[in-house]
Design a protein around this motif. Structure first.
Motif, short mmCIF file in Angstrom:
data_model
loop_
_atom_site.label_atom_id
_atom_site.label_comp_id
_atom_site.label_asym_id
_atom_site.label_seq_id
_atom_site.Cartn_x
_atom_site.Cartn_y
_atom_site.Cartn_z
N LEU A 70 0.82 -1.21 0.00
CA LEU A 70 0.00 0.00 0.00
C LEU A 70 0.85 1.26 0.00
CD1 LEU A 70 -3.03 0.94 0.28
CD2 LEU A 70 -2.61 1.07 2.74
N SER A 71 2.05 1.17 0.58
CA SER A 71 2.89 2.34 0.73
C SER A 71 4.36 1.96 0.58
CB SER A 71 2.67 2.98 2.11
OG SER A 71 3.45 4.13 2.29
N PHE A 72 5.17 2.92 0.10
CA PHE A 72 6.61 2.72 -0.05
C PHE A 72 7.29 4.08 0.02
CE2 PHE A 72 5.44 3.99 -4.24
CZ PHE A 72 6.58 4.55 -4.82
N ASP A 73 8.62 4.07 0.08
CA ASP A 73 9.38 5.31 0.08
C ASP A 73 10.71 5.07 -0.63
OD1 ASP A 73 9.73 7.97 0.51
OD2 ASP A 73 10.25 7.82 2.63
N ILE A 74 11.08 5.99 -1.50
CA ILE A 74 12.37 5.90 -2.19
C ILE A 74 13.46 6.40 -1.24
CG2 ILE A 74 13.73 6.75 -4.13
CD1 ILE A 74 11.15 6.97 -5.74
N LEU A 75 14.56 5.66 -1.18
CA LEU A 75 15.64 5.99 -0.26
C LEU A 75 16.71 6.83 -0.96
CD1 LEU A 75 16.14 2.52 1.47
CD2 LEU A 75 14.73 4.44 2.22
N HIS A 76 17.18 7.85 -0.26
CA HIS A 76 18.31 8.63 -0.76
C HIS A 76 19.55 7.75 -0.74
CE1 HIS A 76 20.53 12.37 -1.59
NE2 HIS A 76 21.48 11.82 -0.84
N ASP A 77 20.33 7.77 -1.83
CA ASP A 77 21.52 6.93 -1.91
C ASP A 77 22.75 7.78 -2.22
OD1 ASP A 77 21.82 7.21 -4.83
OD2 ASP A 77 20.01 5.99 -4.94
N SER A 78 23.89 7.13 -2.29
CA SER A 78 25.16 7.83 -2.52
C SER A 78 25.69 7.64 -3.93
CB SER A 78 26.21 7.34 -1.50
OG SER A 78 26.39 5.92 -1.62
N LEU A 79 24.81 7.31 -4.87
CA LEU A 79 25.24 7.03 -6.24
C LEU A 79 25.33 8.27 -7.12
CD1 LEU A 79 23.17 3.77 -6.90
CD2 LEU A 79 25.52 4.00 -6.06
N GLY A 80 24.93 9.42 -6.59
CA GLY A 80 24.98 10.65 -7.38
C GLY A 80 23.72 11.47 -7.17
N LEU A 81 23.88 12.78 -7.07
CA LEU A 81 22.73 13.64 -6.80
C LEU A 81 21.82 13.80 -8.01
CD1 LEU A 81 24.37 16.44 -4.62
CD2 LEU A 81 22.99 14.50 -3.87
N VAL A 82 22.39 13.85 -9.22
CA VAL A 82 21.60 13.98 -10.44
C VAL A 82 22.13 12.96 -11.45
CG1 VAL A 82 20.84 15.50 -12.30
CG2 VAL A 82 21.23 16.44 -10.02
N ARG A 83 21.34 11.90 -11.68
CA ARG A 83 21.79 10.83 -12.55
C ARG A 83 20.89 10.78 -13.80
NH1 ARG A 83 21.54 8.08 -7.46
NH2 ARG A 83 20.14 6.44 -8.18
N THR A 84 21.50 10.81 -14.97
CA THR A 84 20.73 10.85 -16.21
C THR A 84 21.05 9.71 -17.16
OG1 THR A 84 22.36 12.33 -17.24
CG2 THR A 84 20.50 13.36 -16.10
N GLU A 85 22.08 8.94 -16.90
CA GLU A 85 22.51 7.90 -17.83
C GLU A 85 22.03 6.52 -17.39
OE1 GLU A 85 23.93 8.61 -20.68
OE2 GLU A 85 23.95 10.74 -20.18
N PHE A 86 21.52 5.76 -18.35
CA PHE A 86 21.16 4.37 -18.08
C PHE A 86 22.42 3.51 -18.09
CE2 PHE A 86 17.16 6.03 -19.89
CZ PHE A 86 16.27 5.63 -18.92
N PRO A 87 22.38 2.34 -17.38
CA PRO A 87 21.30 1.84 -16.53
C PRO A 87 21.28 2.52 -15.17
CG PRO A 87 23.13 0.30 -16.51
CD PRO A 87 23.50 1.39 -17.49
N HIS A 88 20.09 2.51 -14.54
CA HIS A 88 19.91 3.13 -13.24
C HIS A 88 19.78 2.07 -12.15
CE1 HIS A 88 19.62 7.24 -14.55
NE2 HIS A 88 18.63 6.97 -15.39
N THR A 89 20.04 2.52 -10.91
CA THR A 89 19.84 1.70 -9.72
C THR A 89 18.98 2.49 -8.74
OG1 THR A 89 21.93 0.50 -9.98
CG2 THR A 89 20.94 0.52 -7.78
N VAL A 90 18.00 1.83 -8.15
CA VAL A 90 17.06 2.49 -7.25
C VAL A 90 16.93 1.69 -5.96
CG1 VAL A 90 14.66 3.23 -6.94
CG2 VAL A 90 15.74 3.46 -9.17
N TYR A 91 16.94 2.39 -4.83
CA TYR A 91 16.70 1.78 -3.53
C TYR A 91 15.40 2.32 -2.96
CZ TYR A 91 21.68 0.45 -3.51
OH TYR A 91 22.91 -0.08 -3.81
#
Length: 408
Positions: A70-91
Motif C-alpha cells: 500500500l505504501s513505499f518510500d524511495i531511499l536517498h543513496d550515494s550514487l549521485g545527486l543527479v543521474r541521467t545515464e542508463f542503466p539506473h539503480t534504485v533503492y
C-alpha cells in the motif's frame, strides 16, 4: 500516453478467411484509424484490448513481490545527486498487505540494471553528400548496447524484516535514510531503530473529522499542513500553539492527500475523494482566495499526489480510476505551436478538446493504484505501487516537447 486498440477476434477471423480463399494467410493487418483513447470516456468492446505504446517511455518496468504494498518510500543513496545515464539503480522500502498479520514484512529493495534510452520527439537526421546517414556506425553501436541492456533486464534484490500487521504507511527519515517509521493497521507506529518516542500529550486540534495526510513545510521547520475528511486544509505553526494558524475549505469531499512544493514553497497541491485536484498559492490566503488551478479530470478518488523535485511546475497524481497522470502547470494551449509540432512529427492524431492543456502524460496498466513518488536523484523517474505490483517509469515527453531548430 498514446495507446492503440488491438482487435483480437476480428483479426483472427480475417486470417482464417484468407487461408480458405487464397491458401495462405496475409501478413497485412487491417488498417485501423488512430485516435487518442480517453480513459473513463471511451469504452472497449468485448473483442478489444489496449496496447501500450513503448515509444511513449524512456523506460518502463514492472515487478511484484507476492503481496501488494500500500505504501513505499524511495531511499536517498550515494550514487549521485543527479543521474541521467542508463542503466539506473534504485533503492526503496515498502510494507506489505499480506493475508495474515504474521505474514507481513518491511522490504528493503535494490533494483539495478534499469534499462532504457533517451528518445527525442523528432529524430535527428544528418546525411552526407551521398544521402546516407553519416552516423550509422555510432547508431549501430548504441542500438547494440541498448539491446544488450534490454536483454539483461533489471534485477531485484530484497531483504525483509518481519512486521506484525498490514502496513498502511511507511516513510524513511530524509536525514538518515536507514531509519524508517511504519504505521500499521493495528494503530501503532514503529520505527526500525531502538529509539523511543517523545510524544506531546496535548494534541493539535482543528479538524472536525479524521486527518488523512500531513506535510511539513520545505522551508519553515516549525510549519506543517494537514488535510481532513472534513474537506479542509489547515496550516499549523507549532510555535503558536495547538490551533491552526490558518484553515480553509479545499474540496467538497474528503481531502485524501496533499503535497508541498519543495521548489516553490508557496504552492500546495491537494487531491480529493471526488477526483478533483486543486493547486493553491499560500501567499494569497490573507486575500481570501488562494486557488490558482483546479482540475476535474479524474472521476474517482485521488490516492496520491506529489510535486516533481526537479520541475517546480510539474506534479504527478494517482487515482482509483487506475490512472497515473502527470501535469505541467506552465503549459497553455497554443494552436500555432501545436500545428508546428504536428507538422514536424507528421502527427495525424488530434487531442480531444476537453483534455486540459496542462495534462502532460497518462500512464495506465496498474490496478488499484495506491501511491507514487518521484525519484529525487533521477530526473523524470516515477515509481508507483498498486494492488498488482510496482511500476518504474520514465515518460519520454517530460524533458522537452519540441526540438530546437538547429536539431533538424
Amino acid at each position: 500516453m498514446t495507446r492503440g486498440i488491438k482487435h483480437r477476434k476480428k483479426a483472427k477471423s480475417k486470417n482464417k478467411g484468407s487461408k480458405k480463399e487464397g491458401g495462405s494467410s496475409s501478413s497485412l493487418a487491417p488498417q485501423i484509424p488512430v485516435k487518442v483513447w480517453q480513459p473513463g470516456v471511451d469504452k472497449l468492446e468485448e473483442d478489444e484490448e489496449l496496447q501500450c505504446d513503448p515509444s511513449a517511455y524512456n523506460s518502463l518496468h514492472a515487478f511484484h513481490i507476492g503481496w501488494p504494498c500500500l505504501s513505499f518510500d524511495i531511499l536517498h543513496d550515494s550514487l549521485g545527486l543527479v543521474r541521467t545515464e542508463f542503466p539506473h539503480t534504485v533503492y526503496f522500502m515498502a510494507g506489505t498487505q499480506a493475508e495474515k498479520p504474521s505474514w507481513n514484512s518491511i522490504g528493503i529493495f535494490k533494483v539495478s540494471h534499469i534499462s532504457g534510452k533517451r528518445r527525442e520527439p523528432v529524430p535527428k537526421v544528418e546525411t552526407d553528400d551521398s544521402g546516407m546517414d553519416g552516423e550509422d556506425s555510432d547508431d549501430d553501436d548504441d542500438s547494440e548496447e541498448e539491446d544488450k541492456d534490454v536483454a539483461q533486464g533489471p534485477s531485484l534484490q530484497l531483504r525483509k524484516v518481519g512486521h506484525q500487521g498490514c502496513i498502511n504507511r511507511i516513510r524513511s527519515m530524509p536525514q538518515n535514510p536507514h531509519i524508517c517509521a511504519a504505521w500499521a493497521d493495528t494503530g501503532h507506529v514503529q520505527p526500525t531503530s531502538a529509539g523511543t518516542w517523545n510524544v506531546d500529550n496535548a494534541p493539535f486540534t482543528g479538524h472536525s473529522a479524521s486527518v488523512e495526510d500531513l506535510q511539513w513545510s520545505p522551508t519553515e521547520p516549525h510549519v506543517f499542513a494537514s488535510c481532513s475528511v472534513d474537506g479542509n486544509i489547515a496550516i499549523w505553526d507549532i510555535r503558536l500553539g495547538k490551533s491552526p494558524a490558518a484553515s480553509f475549505k479545499a474540496h467538497n469531499a474528503d481531502v485524501n492527500v496533499i503535497s508541498w512544493n519543495r521548489l516553490a514553497s508557496c504552492m500546495l497541491a491537494s487531491g480529493s475523494d471526488d477526483g478533483t485536484i486543486s493547486i493553491r498559492d499560500l501567499r494569497l490566503l490573507k486575500e481570501g482566495d488562494s486557488l490558482v488551478a483546479h482540475f476535474e479530470y479524474h472521476k474517482h478518488p485521488i490516492t496520491s499526489i506529489e510535486w516533481s523535485p526537479h520541475e517546480a511546475s510539474s506534479l504527478a497524481v494517482s487515482s482509483a480510476d487506475n490512472q497515473l497522470t502527470i501535469w505541467d502547470l506552465s503549459l497553455e494551449k497554443d494552436e500555432e505551436e501545436e500545428a508546428e509540432f504536428k507538422a514536424k512529427t507528421r502527427e495525424q492524431v488530434n487531442a480531444p478538446e476537453d483534455l486540459p492543456p496542462q495534462l502532460l502524460f497518462i500512464h495506465q496498466g496498474q490496478k488499484d493504484l495506491k501511491e507514487l513518488h518521484w525519484h529525487a536523484q533521477i530526473p523524470g523517474m516515477i515509481v508507483s505501487t498498486a494492488a498488482d505490483g510496482f511500476n518504474i517509469l520514465m515518460p519520454s515527453n517530460i524533458q522537452s516537447t519540441l526540438p530546437s531548430d538547429g536539431a533538424l
